[in-house]
Design a protein around this motif. Structure first.
Motif, PDB file in Angstrom:
ATOM      1  N   UNK A  13      27.915  35.104  69.618  1.00 30.74           N
ATOM      2  CA  UNK A  13      28.986  35.337  68.631  1.00 30.74           C
ATOM      3  C   UNK A  13      30.354  35.084  69.253  1.00 30.74           C
ATOM      4  N   UNK A  14      31.351  34.955  68.402  1.00 28.16           N
ATOM      5  CA  UNK A  14      32.706  34.747  68.921  1.00 28.16           C
ATOM      6  C   UNK A  14      33.199  36.013  69.614  1.00 28.16           C
ATOM      7  N   UNK A  15      34.027  35.815  70.615  1.00 29.24           N
ATOM      8  CA  UNK A  15      34.583  36.910  71.408  1.00 29.24           C
ATOM      9  C   UNK A  15      35.938  37.320  70.843  1.00 29.24           C
ATOM     10  N   UNK A  16      36.241  38.593  70.902  1.00 34.12           N
ATOM     11  CA  UNK A  16      37.551  39.065  70.457  1.00 34.12           C
ATOM     12  C   UNK A  16      38.586  38.802  71.549  1.00 34.12           C
ATOM     13  N   UNK A  17      39.823  38.941  71.167  1.00 33.08           N
ATOM     14  CA  UNK A  17      40.920  38.761  72.124  1.00 33.08           C
ATOM     15  C   UNK A  17      40.791  39.751  73.283  1.00 33.08           C
ATOM     16  N   UNK A  18      40.491  41.003  72.979  1.00 32.97           N
ATOM     17  CA  UNK A  18      40.365  42.007  74.040  1.00 32.97           C
ATOM     18  C   UNK A  18      39.163  41.742  74.931  1.00 32.97           C
ATOM     19  N   UNK A  19      38.053  41.304  74.335  1.00 30.08           N
ATOM     20  CA  UNK A  19      36.873  40.989  75.145  1.00 30.08           C
ATOM     21  C   UNK A  19      37.164  39.867  76.134  1.00 30.08           C
ATOM     22  N   UNK A  20      37.922  38.886  75.701  1.00 29.81           N
ATOM     23  CA  UNK A  20      38.280  37.770  76.577  1.00 29.81           C
ATOM     24  C   UNK A  20      39.226  38.240  77.671  1.00 29.81           C
ATOM     25  N   UNK A  21      40.273  38.948  77.288  1.00 28.67           N
ATOM     26  CA  UNK A  21      41.295  39.377  78.246  1.00 28.67           C
ATOM     27  C   UNK A  21      40.721  40.301  79.305  1.00 28.67           C
ATOM     28  N   UNK A  22      39.802  41.181  78.901  1.00 24.84           N
ATOM     29  CA  UNK A  22      39.279  42.185  79.828  1.00 24.84           C
ATOM     30  C   UNK A  22      38.028  41.729  80.574  1.00 24.84           C
ATOM     31  N   UNK A  23      37.565  40.519  80.298  1.00 26.94           N
ATOM     32  CA  UNK A  23      36.350  40.034  80.948  1.00 26.94           C
ATOM     33  C   UNK A  23      36.606  39.812  82.440  1.00 26.94           C
ATOM     34  N   UNK A  24      35.677  40.229  83.299  1.00 23.53           N
ATOM     35  CA  UNK A  24      35.898  40.062  84.739  1.00 23.53           C
ATOM     36  C   UNK A  24      36.029  38.610  85.190  1.00 23.53           C
ATOM     37  N   UNK A  25      35.571  37.665  84.370  1.00 25.12           N
ATOM     38  CA  UNK A  25      35.691  36.248  84.724  1.00 25.12           C
ATOM     39  C   UNK A  25      36.903  35.575  84.085  1.00 25.12           C
ATOM     40  N   UNK A  26      37.751  36.350  83.414  1.00 24.21           N
ATOM     41  CA  UNK A  26      38.862  35.700  82.721  1.00 24.21           C
ATOM     42  C   UNK A  26      39.814  35.016  83.682  1.00 24.21           C
ATOM     43  N   UNK A  27      40.101  35.639  84.807  1.00 24.40           N
ATOM     44  CA  UNK A  27      40.960  34.982  85.789  1.00 24.40           C
ATOM     45  C   UNK A  27      40.319  33.668  86.247  1.00 24.40           C
ATOM     46  N   UNK A  28      39.018  33.680  86.448  1.00 20.87           N
ATOM     47  CA  UNK A  28      38.313  32.473  86.888  1.00 20.87           C
ATOM     48  C   UNK A  28      38.458  31.350  85.880  1.00 20.87           C
ATOM     49  N   UNK A  29      38.291  31.657  84.580  1.00 19.02           N
ATOM     50  CA  UNK A  29      38.393  30.578  83.596  1.00 19.02           C
ATOM     51  C   UNK A  29      39.851  30.169  83.388  1.00 19.02           C
ATOM     52  N   UNK A  30      40.790  31.069  83.645  1.00 25.82           N
ATOM     53  CA  UNK A  30      42.194  30.671  83.577  1.00 25.82           C
ATOM     54  C   UNK A  30      42.507  29.635  84.657  1.00 25.82           C
ATOM     55  N   UNK A  31      41.984  29.859  85.851  1.00 22.74           N
ATOM     56  CA  UNK A  31      42.161  28.872  86.920  1.00 22.74           C
ATOM     57  C   UNK A  31      41.456  27.568  86.546  1.00 22.74           C
ATOM     58  N   UNK A  32      40.271  27.675  85.941  1.00 24.06           N
ATOM     59  CA  UNK A  32      39.514  26.482  85.564  1.00 24.06           C
ATOM     60  C   UNK A  32      40.232  25.678  84.493  1.00 24.06           C
ATOM     61  N   UNK A  33      40.746  26.340  83.448  1.00 25.15           N
ATOM     62  CA  UNK A  33      41.394  25.580  82.381  1.00 25.15           C
ATOM     63  C   UNK A  33      42.715  25.006  82.880  1.00 25.15           C
ATOM     64  N   UNK A  34      43.419  25.731  83.738  1.00 23.92           N
ATOM     65  CA  UNK A  34      44.652  25.189  84.304  1.00 23.92           C
ATOM     66  C   UNK A  34      44.353  23.950  85.137  1.00 23.92           C
ATOM     67  N   UNK A  35      43.295  24.004  85.923  1.00 19.38           N
ATOM     68  CA  UNK A  35      42.890  22.849  86.725  1.00 19.38           C
ATOM     69  C   UNK A  35      42.494  21.676  85.832  1.00 19.38           C
ATOM     70  N   UNK A  36      41.792  21.981  84.741  1.00 18.58           N
ATOM     71  CA  UNK A  36      41.393  20.950  83.780  1.00 18.58           C
ATOM     72  C   UNK A  36      42.618  20.282  83.156  1.00 18.58           C
ATOM     73  N   UNK A  37      43.614  21.070  82.776  1.00 25.26           N
ATOM     74  CA  UNK A  37      44.802  20.526  82.139  1.00 25.26           C
ATOM     75  C   UNK A  37      45.656  19.734  83.123  1.00 25.26           C
ATOM     76  N   UNK A  38      45.696  20.183  84.363  1.00 28.48           N
ATOM     77  CA  UNK A  38      46.367  19.394  85.403  1.00 28.48           C
ATOM     78  C   UNK A  38      45.658  18.044  85.561  1.00 28.48           C
ATOM     79  N   UNK A  39      44.323  18.056  85.451  1.00 31.06           N
ATOM     80  CA  UNK A  39      43.563  16.808  85.537  1.00 31.06           C
ATOM     81  C   UNK A  39      43.885  15.853  84.410  1.00 31.06           C
ATOM     82  N   UNK A  40      44.067  16.388  83.181  1.00 30.72           N
ATOM     83  CA  UNK A  40      44.462  15.536  82.057  1.00 30.72           C
ATOM     84  C   UNK A  40      45.831  14.921  82.340  1.00 30.72           C
TER      85      UNK A  40
END
Length: 312
Positions: A13-40
């Motif tokens: 199911x879709x995740x809520x804003x709080x579920x995303x923000x408080x997820x222990x891997x959120x910092x990891x995916x923030x680094x991943x998406x930033x790296x992805x966007x730098x790649x673009x």
């Protein structure tokens, strides 16, 4: 083993804003998406610069939504300068001249072109070129990959197997985000970056270098980063880069460990917290959008509806 039908639908199911923000891997995916966007950016630097401020991000997302919502049989749909301005006017984020000059810039750089099959040439309908279409799809898919990391979902796989999830989901997310004050109105802590020309890309660069959120004396260190290095990579003046940093630096939200901006750059927890909250708004909107798009796609398939939207 999953049953055959489960391979043709989103399995989480879709995740809520709080579920995303408080997820222990959120910092990891923030680094991943930033790296992805730098790649673009590195792949298409001119295109990345053209949408690297918050104002241009808003215009880019909405012009792409108008493109995807276009029905070649309906002259009232699709992308024109007046249509884009009309959609954004109620938010007071752009002027008519800003919209016109931005579209002209995209045409000059061959990211937009005149729509060849338009029934009304007087309004000058436009369409996305292949290079711009590829970049937007990569942006969308990169976020799906990151969301999947949070819950073991299959958003990216489904988006690749069913083009309707992107075709329907991007406009849904774009409209939801632009309509949401939590996304449209930036946190004061990060606004000097994200409103600035190329400031969004500079912030992505910094986040991509974030090793962890472990604090050292109330600071989170990114490593040695110089103004000159950032200015050279993103083809902007050192003066403009300093201008981006100055408000947050003066407020004690970030800085360097040694005088004259030398040594390791650090973020304060409030700076990172505000940025991550703002980003969670985007991830939640995209997650809601892809789930909505799948429901629409399945409903269209079941009822035999054929949509005439095209991706440029």
């Amino acid at each position: 083993m999953p049953d055959e039908a489960s391979l043709d639908r989103l399995r989480t199911p879709s995740l809520t804003r709080d579920q995303i923000l408080e997820h222990p891997l959120f910092l990891t995916i923030e680094v991943e998406i930033a790296t992805h966007l730098v790649g673009i950016h590195e792949e298409t630097p001119r295109l990345a610069r053209l949408k690297a401020s918050h104002q241009k991000w808003i215009m880019t997302q909405m012009l792409y939504a108008l493109q995807l919502e276009r029905d070649p049989l309906a002259a009232s749909t699709g992308l024109t300068a007046s249509r884009l301005y009309d959609v954004l006017a109620r938010y007071a984020v752009v002027s008519r001249n800003t919209v016109a000059s931005y579209l002209a810039e995209l045409v000059a750089y061959k990211f937009l072109r005149d729509a060849p099959d338009s029934q009304d040439k007087r309004k000058r309908p436009l369409e996305i070129t292949d290079a711009a279409a590829k970049a937007m799809y990569s942006w969308f898919l990169g976020h799906m990959v990151c969301l999947d990391r949070l819950d073991g979902g299959n958003r990216a796989e489904r988006s690749e197997s069913d083009p309707a999830l992107f075709r329907l989901g991007q406009p849904y997310a774009a409209r939801a985000l632009i309509d949401d004050p939590a996304w449209r109105n930036l946190p004061e802590t990060v606004s000097s970056f994200i409103w600035a020309e190329s400031g969004g890309m500079v912030l992505h660069e910094l986040i991509s270098r974030l090793p962890s959120d472990k604090e050292e004396d109330g600071r989170i260190f990114l490593g040695e980063i110089s103004i000159a290095e950032i200015a050279q990579k993103y083809a902007i003046s050192a003066t403009n880069v300093k201008r981006m940093f100055a408000p947050a630096e003066t407020a004690g939200l970030l800085g360097w460990e040694r005088p004259r901006r030398r040594g390791r750059l650090w973020f304060s927890p409030p700076f990172l917290r505000d940025y991550f909250y703002w980003q969670s708004v985007k991830f939640a909107a995209l997650d809601e959008a892809v789930h909505w798009a799948e429901q629409q796609s399945r409903s269209d398939t079941a009822s035999g509806v054929t949509r005439n939207h095209k991706a440029g």
